[in-house]
Design an enzyme around this catalytic site. Structure first.
Site, PDB file in Angstrom:
ATOM      1  N   GLY A 180      -0.915 -40.350  39.296  1.00 36.18           N
ATOM      2  CA  GLY A 180      -1.789 -39.509  38.485  1.00 36.18           C
ATOM      3  C   GLY A 180      -2.199 -38.271  39.265  1.00 36.18           C
ATOM      4  N   GLY A 181      -3.391 -38.306  39.854  1.00 40.86           N
ATOM      5  CA  GLY A 181      -3.971 -37.132  40.512  1.00 40.86           C
ATOM      6  C   GLY A 181      -3.035 -36.400  41.453  1.00 40.86           C
ATOM      7  N   SER A 197      -3.944 -44.473  42.715  1.00 41.22           N
ATOM      8  CA  SER A 197      -4.261 -43.709  43.922  1.00 41.22           C
ATOM      9  C   SER A 197      -3.107 -43.665  44.925  1.00 41.22           C
ATOM     10  CB  SER A 197      -5.544 -44.243  44.564  1.00 41.22           C
ATOM     11  OG  SER A 197      -6.637 -44.088  43.670  1.00 41.22           O
ATOM     12  N   GLU A 220      -0.534 -51.226  37.328  1.00 42.23           N
ATOM     13  CA  GLU A 220      -1.614 -50.314  37.685  1.00 42.23           C
ATOM     14  C   GLU A 220      -2.950 -51.056  37.626  1.00 42.23           C
ATOM     15  OE1 GLU A 220      -0.441 -45.977  37.130  1.00 42.23           O
ATOM     16  OE2 GLU A 220      -1.234 -46.644  35.225  1.00 42.23           O
ATOM     17  N   GLU A 265      -6.018 -46.121  30.373  1.00 38.75           N
ATOM     18  CA  GLU A 265      -6.963 -45.212  29.701  1.00 38.75           C
ATOM     19  C   GLU A 265      -6.812 -45.312  28.184  1.00 38.75           C
ATOM     20  OE1 GLU A 265      -5.838 -41.699  31.889  1.00 38.75           O
ATOM     21  OE2 GLU A 265      -6.698 -42.590  33.701  1.00 38.75           O
ATOM     22  N   HIS A 302      -1.033 -47.325  28.843  1.00 35.70           N
ATOM     23  CA  HIS A 302      -1.816 -46.890  30.004  1.00 35.70           C
ATOM     24  C   HIS A 302      -3.251 -47.410  29.864  1.00 35.70           C
ATOM     25  CE1 HIS A 302      -3.892 -44.355  32.900  1.00 35.70           C
ATOM     26  NE2 HIS A 302      -2.720 -44.170  33.472  1.00 35.70           N
ATOM     27  N   ASN A 362       2.106 -38.595  36.130  1.00 34.74           N
ATOM     28  CA  ASN A 362       1.366 -38.581  34.867  1.00 34.74           C
ATOM     29  C   ASN A 362       0.332 -37.462  34.944  1.00 34.74           C
ATOM     30  OD1 ASN A 362      -0.179 -39.060  32.611  1.00 34.74           O
ATOM     31  ND2 ASN A 362      -0.978 -41.044  33.302  1.00 34.74           N
ATOM     32  N   TRP A 363       0.611 -36.382  34.229  1.00 34.34           N
ATOM     33  CA  TRP A 363      -0.262 -35.200  34.318  1.00 34.34           C
ATOM     34  C   TRP A 363      -1.516 -35.350  33.445  1.00 34.34           C
ATOM     35  CZ3 TRP A 363       4.030 -30.809  33.873  1.00 34.34           C
ATOM     36  CH2 TRP A 363       4.818 -30.850  35.024  1.00 34.34           C
ATOM     37  N   LYS A 364      -1.582 -36.411  32.677  1.00 33.58           N
ATOM     38  CA  LYS A 364      -2.744 -36.682  31.811  1.00 33.58           C
ATOM     39  C   LYS A 364      -3.118 -35.424  31.000  1.00 33.58           C
ATOM     40  CE  LYS A 364      -4.193 -40.241  34.985  1.00 33.58           C
ATOM     41  NZ  LYS A 364      -5.239 -41.116  35.445  1.00 33.58           N
ATOM     42  N   GLY A 397      -7.389 -43.451  39.917  1.00 32.41           N
ATOM     43  CA  GLY A 397      -8.288 -42.305  40.039  1.00 32.41           C
ATOM     44  C   GLY A 397      -9.512 -42.576  40.896  1.00 32.41           C
TER      45      GLY A 397
HETATM   46  C1  PEP Z   1      -2.459 -43.161  36.582  1.00 30.16           C
HETATM   47  O1  PEP Z   1      -3.224 -42.593  35.841  1.00 30.16           O
HETATM   48  O2  PEP Z   1      -1.486 -43.738  36.097  1.00 30.16           O
HETATM   49  C2  PEP Z   1      -2.738 -43.177  38.009  1.00 30.16           C
HETATM   50  C3  PEP Z   1      -2.124 -44.049  38.739  1.00 30.16           C
HETATM   51  O3  PEP Z   1      -3.684 -42.279  38.468  1.00 30.16           O
HETATM   52  P1  PEP Z   1      -4.072 -41.994  40.008  1.00 30.16           P
HETATM   53  O4  PEP Z   1      -2.785 -41.842  40.775  1.00 30.16           O
HETATM   54  O5  PEP Z   1      -4.851 -40.715  39.969  1.00 30.16           O
HETATM   55  O6  PEP Z   1      -4.849 -43.161  40.493  1.00 30.16           O
END
Ligand code: PEP
Length: 256
Positions: free
Chosen positions: A234-235, A213, A167, A97, A95, A9-11, A173
């Site tokens: 994500g990151g 994470s 999640e 967010e 998601h 997920n490049w957000k 994050g």
């Molecule tokens: C996400 O945004 O779906 C996610 C899992 O982010 P991260 O891996 O950065 O925790």
């Protein structure tokens, strides 16, 4: 055997040229893996060019959100039909967010999933509790409520193809990953709930990703759990090396 699925997920990151370069590198380095689904989710504006860059490869594209309507006066939104037409095969819905910053409700997420399937997209349905909810002992109640609302508009056969991403919000994050045992506990509960709502056979088919994470050094132990079928990243998906290492880590010895 459920086929592993790793999605990045490049957000709201990356310029177009950065997104295309990352897509090309993922294609070059993950294209040979036939034993897993690999998905990247660029910002909506980049879905079409990234999908074009990945055409003919095994790497699929997801949008990060969609509207529930097929079309209409919804300024700034993207319909599932448009997302499919742009070359995506998946769409992330619900998601945390979006729930936290854009007021998305359980019912609204259910409508998006229904619409996504109606237009040929596979929903990646995100569910998960906040830290306060976990600490109050409400973790399974919250996850079950989110799951029930999202699955209610679907037939059992449709549920089988949904990808569920567990999640925990406190792990997104933050660098604080759920332990494999913590994740497995919730994944098993999700699968039991899917079985109650559909059938044990359908529940056995549903893929449940863990997200929060995920990094190259924790993917293998997470994937070793019986009900963890992949990851939503994500990151660590914003950099080719770490994303590719997560994909290879998820596949274990099979990828060598
Ligand atoms: C996400 O945004 O779906 C996610 C899992 O982010 P991260 O891996 O950065 O925790």
């Amino acid at each position: 055997m459920r086929r592993p699925i790793i999605a990045g997920n490049w957000k709201m990151h990356l310029t177009l040229s950065e997104a295309l370069a990352l897509a090309a590198e993922v294609r070059n380095r993950c294209g040979r893996f036939r034993q897993a689904d690999v998905v990247v989710a660029p910002v909506g504006l980049h879905v079409h060019p990234v999908a074009a860059r990945l055409e003919g490869s095994t790497i699929a594209v997801a949008a990060q959100n969609c509207h529930a309507a097929a079309k209409g006066a919804f300024t700034g939104e993207l319909s599932p039909a448009q997302i499919r037409d742009a070359g995506a095969a998946y769409v992330i819905i619900g998601h945390s967010e979006r729930r936290q910053f854009f007021g998305e409700t359980d019912e609204g997420v259910g409508k998006k999933g229904r619409a996504a399937i109606d237009h040929g997209l596979v929903p990646i349905l995100c569910i998960g509790e906040t830290l306060a909810e976990r600490e109050a002992g409400r973790m399974l109640e919250v996850v079950t409520r989110q799951l029930d609302a999202a699955l209610a508009p679907l037939t059992p056969e449709e549920v089988a193809d949904v990808v569920i991403a567990y999640e925990p919000v406190w792990a997104i994050g933050t660098g604080r990953t759920a332990t494999p045992a913590q994740a497995q506990e919730v994944h098993a509960a999700i699968r039991r709930r899917v079985a109650e709502k559909t059938s044990p056979a359908i529940a056995e088919r549903v893929r449940i990703q863990y997200g929060g994470s995920v990094k190259p050094d924790n993917i293998a132990t997470l994937m070793a759990e019986p009900d963890i079928d992949g990851a939503l990243v994500g990151g660590a998906s914003l950099e080719a090396n770490s994303f590719v290492q997560i994909v290879t880590g998820a596949l274990g010895a099979e990828s060598n």
